[in-house]
Design an enzyme around this catalytic site. Structure first.
Site, PDB file in Angstrom:
ATOM      1  CD  GLN A 219      -1.610  -0.250  -1.347  1.00  0.00           C
ATOM      2  OE1 GLN A 219      -2.693  -0.628  -1.757  1.00  0.00           O
ATOM      3  NE2 GLN A 219      -1.401   0.979  -0.931  1.00  0.00           N
ATOM      4  CG  PHE A 220       5.539  -2.752   0.071  1.00  0.00           C
ATOM      5  CD1 PHE A 220       6.221  -1.970   0.987  1.00  0.00           C
ATOM      6  CD2 PHE A 220       5.543  -2.361  -1.274  1.00  0.00           C
ATOM      7  CE1 PHE A 220       6.894  -0.824   0.589  1.00  0.00           C
ATOM      8  CE2 PHE A 220       6.218  -1.234  -1.672  1.00  0.00           C
ATOM      9  CZ  PHE A 220       6.889  -0.451  -0.748  1.00  0.00           C
ATOM     10  CB  THR A 221       2.357   0.987   1.353  1.00  0.00           C
ATOM     11  OG1 THR A 221       1.182   0.833   0.566  1.00  0.00           O
ATOM     12  CG2 THR A 221       3.560   1.286   0.470  1.00  0.00           C
TER      13      THR A 221
END
Length: 150
Positions: free
Chosen positions: A78-80
């Site tokens: 999850q890059f966020t």
């Protein structure tokens, strides 16, 4: 690396209406990878997660690890988790590693966690539009950042 760890009664990941991972008691781990993450980050984080005592003992005290309860895990990229909201209202993701850097690190982290837990770990599909479902038990949610070692 930055993770959000959720103690779950159950969790699953679905892509295009197909469940690709599901577990019962264990951990759902959302992981964000930075450009400067290394094998040292992988080893430290996997060890910390494996030994993190967030499951109840016979007295209801969080005194047991995922290893102690023979629990399962799912790891979802999850890059966020590396969103910067300092400027304006649209998050920026410059600290998040691009796929060509992040995918090999993600795969090495999953392999290390499997080694530390002595079992297969469920995953999402890197870059896919995933539906993640969970029942957070407690609720217990822990964040860890390898750069701060906390």
């Amino acid at each position: 690396m930055r993770v959000v760890i959720q103690r779950v009664s159950e969790a699953s990941v679905t892509v295009e209406n197909k469940t690709i991972s599901s577990i019962h008691q264990g951990l759902l781990i959302l992981i964000g990878i930075e450009n400067n993450d290394t094998q040292e980050d992988i080893d430290w984080l996997s060890g910390k997660i494996s030994r993190l005592r967030i499951f109840g003992d016979e007295h209801g005290v969080m005194n047991k690890s995922i290893l102690d309860i023979d629990g399962d895990a799912i790891v979802v990229s999850q890059f966020t988790l590396h969103a910067s909201t300092k400027k304006g209202n649209r998050p920026g993701y410059t600290k998040a590693a691009k796929p060509e850097v992040a995918i090999p690190i993600y795969e090495r982290f999953v392999a290390q966690l499997e080694s530390d837990l002595g079992r297969k770990v469920g995953t999402g599909i890197f870059g896919a539009d995933m539906k993640v479902s969970l029942i957070n038990h407690g609720p217990v949610t822990i964040t860890i950042d390898t750069k701060n070692k906390e």
